[in-house]
Scaffold this motif. Sequence first.
Motif, short mmCIF file in Angstrom:
data_model
loop_
_atom_site.label_atom_id
_atom_site.label_comp_id
_atom_site.label_asym_id
_atom_site.label_seq_id
_atom_site.Cartn_x
_atom_site.Cartn_y
_atom_site.Cartn_z
N TYR A 128 14.83 -2.47 -17.27
CA TYR A 128 14.98 -2.30 -15.79
C TYR A 128 15.88 -1.12 -15.28
O TYR A 128 16.37 -1.17 -14.04
CB TYR A 128 15.28 -3.64 -15.20
N ARG A 129 16.70 -0.52 -16.21
CA ARG A 129 17.65 0.23 -16.15
C ARG A 129 18.67 -0.06 -14.91
O ARG A 129 19.24 0.77 -13.90
CB ARG A 129 16.82 1.84 -15.45
N VAL A 130 19.35 -1.42 -15.23
CA VAL A 130 20.31 -1.81 -14.46
C VAL A 130 21.61 -0.94 -14.75
O VAL A 130 22.02 -0.91 -15.75
CB VAL A 130 20.59 -3.24 -14.77
N VAL A 131 22.18 -0.62 -13.76
CA VAL A 131 23.26 0.16 -13.60
C VAL A 131 24.51 -0.41 -12.95
O VAL A 131 25.69 0.22 -13.05
CB VAL A 131 23.13 1.65 -13.19
N ALA A 132 24.34 -1.50 -12.25
CA ALA A 132 25.52 -2.22 -11.42
C ALA A 132 25.16 -3.76 -11.52
O ALA A 132 24.10 -4.10 -11.88
CB ALA A 132 25.24 -1.74 -9.80
N MET A 133 26.48 -4.43 -11.34
CA MET A 133 26.33 -5.77 -11.58
C MET A 133 26.81 -6.14 -10.06
O MET A 133 27.75 -5.73 -9.40
CB MET A 133 27.34 -6.42 -12.37
N PRO A 134 26.16 -7.33 -9.38
CA PRO A 134 24.55 -7.58 -9.81
C PRO A 134 23.80 -6.53 -9.42
O PRO A 134 23.86 -5.73 -8.57
CB PRO A 134 24.46 -9.00 -9.01
N THR A 135 22.59 -6.71 -9.98
CA THR A 135 21.49 -5.92 -9.58
C THR A 135 20.35 -6.87 -9.25
O THR A 135 19.98 -7.85 -10.26
CB THR A 135 20.93 -4.85 -10.33
N SER A 136 19.62 -6.80 -8.32
CA SER A 136 18.39 -7.70 -7.98
C SER A 136 17.23 -6.88 -7.69
O SER A 136 17.15 -5.91 -6.94
CB SER A 136 18.63 -8.56 -6.71
N ILE A 137 16.09 -7.29 -7.98
CA ILE A 137 14.76 -6.77 -7.87
C ILE A 137 13.73 -7.77 -7.31
O ILE A 137 13.67 -9.05 -7.98
CB ILE A 137 14.11 -6.06 -9.28
N LEU A 138 13.26 -7.33 -6.29
CA LEU A 138 12.20 -8.14 -5.72
C LEU A 138 10.87 -7.95 -6.08
O LEU A 138 10.66 -6.71 -5.88
CB LEU A 138 12.45 -8.23 -4.05
N ILE A 139 9.95 -8.82 -6.41
CA ILE A 139 8.56 -8.50 -7.01
C ILE A 139 7.63 -9.40 -6.33
O ILE A 139 7.79 -10.62 -5.81
CB ILE A 139 8.66 -9.05 -8.63
N ASP A 140 6.66 -8.71 -5.89
CA ASP A 140 5.68 -9.36 -4.84
C ASP A 140 4.63 -10.24 -5.77
O ASP A 140 4.65 -10.40 -7.09
CB ASP A 140 4.66 -8.43 -4.14
N ARG A 141 3.78 -11.12 -5.28
CA ARG A 141 2.94 -11.90 -5.79
C ARG A 141 2.06 -11.35 -6.93
O ARG A 141 1.65 -11.94 -7.86
CB ARG A 141 2.08 -12.88 -5.17
N ASP A 142 1.79 -10.21 -6.58
CA ASP A 142 0.76 -9.38 -7.58
C ASP A 142 1.52 -8.73 -8.97
O ASP A 142 1.01 -7.74 -9.55
CB ASP A 142 0.14 -7.99 -6.60
N GLY A 143 2.82 -8.98 -8.70
CA GLY A 143 3.84 -8.38 -10.21
C GLY A 143 4.17 -7.00 -9.78
O GLY A 143 4.68 -6.50 -10.71
N ASN A 144 4.47 -6.37 -8.47
CA ASN A 144 4.87 -5.19 -8.33
C ASN A 144 6.23 -5.44 -7.66
O ASN A 144 6.73 -6.09 -6.80
CB ASN A 144 3.71 -4.63 -7.30
N MET A 145 6.95 -4.44 -8.12
CA MET A 145 8.20 -4.18 -7.78
C MET A 145 8.29 -3.78 -6.39
O MET A 145 7.70 -2.65 -6.16
CB MET A 145 9.15 -3.25 -8.68
N ARG A 146 8.96 -4.27 -5.46
CA ARG A 146 9.22 -3.94 -3.87
C ARG A 146 10.43 -3.49 -3.67
O ARG A 146 10.60 -2.62 -2.87
CB ARG A 146 8.55 -4.87 -3.15
N TYR A 147 11.76 -4.32 -3.98
CA TYR A 147 12.99 -4.00 -3.33
C TYR A 147 13.85 -4.00 -4.49
O TYR A 147 13.69 -4.91 -5.48
CB TYR A 147 13.33 -4.99 -2.32
N LEU A 148 14.82 -3.12 -4.62
CA LEU A 148 15.91 -3.03 -5.52
C LEU A 148 17.45 -3.20 -4.73
O LEU A 148 17.54 -2.32 -3.71
CB LEU A 148 15.82 -1.68 -6.14
N HIS A 149 18.28 -3.96 -5.17
CA HIS A 149 19.48 -4.04 -4.82
C HIS A 149 20.51 -3.98 -5.56
O HIS A 149 20.33 -4.68 -6.77
CB HIS A 149 19.73 -5.45 -3.76
N HIS A 150 21.49 -2.91 -5.60
CA HIS A 150 22.56 -2.74 -6.47
C HIS A 150 24.00 -3.27 -5.88
O HIS A 150 24.06 -2.97 -4.74
CB HIS A 150 22.81 -1.23 -6.73
N GLY A 151 24.58 -4.10 -6.50
CA GLY A 151 25.91 -4.68 -5.95
C GLY A 151 25.63 -5.75 -5.25
O GLY A 151 24.47 -6.25 -4.83
N TYR A 152 26.63 -6.41 -4.57
CA TYR A 152 26.48 -7.23 -3.74
C TYR A 152 27.73 -7.16 -2.52
O TYR A 152 28.87 -7.13 -3.22
CB TYR A 152 26.59 -8.77 -3.99
N LYS A 153 27.59 -7.50 -1.22
CA LYS A 153 28.52 -7.58 -0.53
C LYS A 153 28.22 -8.77 0.59
O LYS A 153 26.84 -8.93 0.51
CB LYS A 153 28.83 -6.24 0.27
#
Length: 170
Positions: A128-153
């Motif tokens: 998933y080419r994670v470059v930051a902690m944390p990293t979150s990826i949201l996936i829809d019901r069909d298994g497609n990646m939809r949103y990517l978040h690097h880091g947390y604030k």
Amino acid sequence: MRAIHSLLKQTGALLAAALLLGSAATLAATPQGPAPDFTLKNRNGDNTRLSEHRGEVVMINFWASWCAPCRQEMPLLEELYTRYAPMGFTILGVNVEEDSSQALAMLEDIPVSFPVLLDTRSQVSKLYRVVAMPTSILIDRDGNMRYLHHGYKPGYEEQYQQQVRELIRE
């Protein structure tokens, strides 16, 4: 003077090219298409496969025990999971540490009920080419990646909630 003007012109062209390449890299980082499938052991030692969650909205959250923002985010993810799990949402918390003992100790202090998976060889985080902690990826019901978040604030959880609700409604 002409030499300086020529140099400035070349530097400007190089800068423009760098900006374009940087923009392309940013666009390429936007998740698209099917989420790569994987299998990891959960904290009980059982295999968990991403494709088993097809039909659900899935957040894959890559984290580490040494990551302060991860620790801050974890209880908020638990709230998100508890609230939206009955509507077809799950979180797969993927710990990226080679030695998972620190992660398991952290989960004693900050317990969560969503599945925690152990990526001790960093295979999935590389996939998933994670470059930051944390990293979150949201996936829809069909298994497609939809949103990517690097880091947390603080406040990111509001964005997560909006995106989860949107994907649940689809």
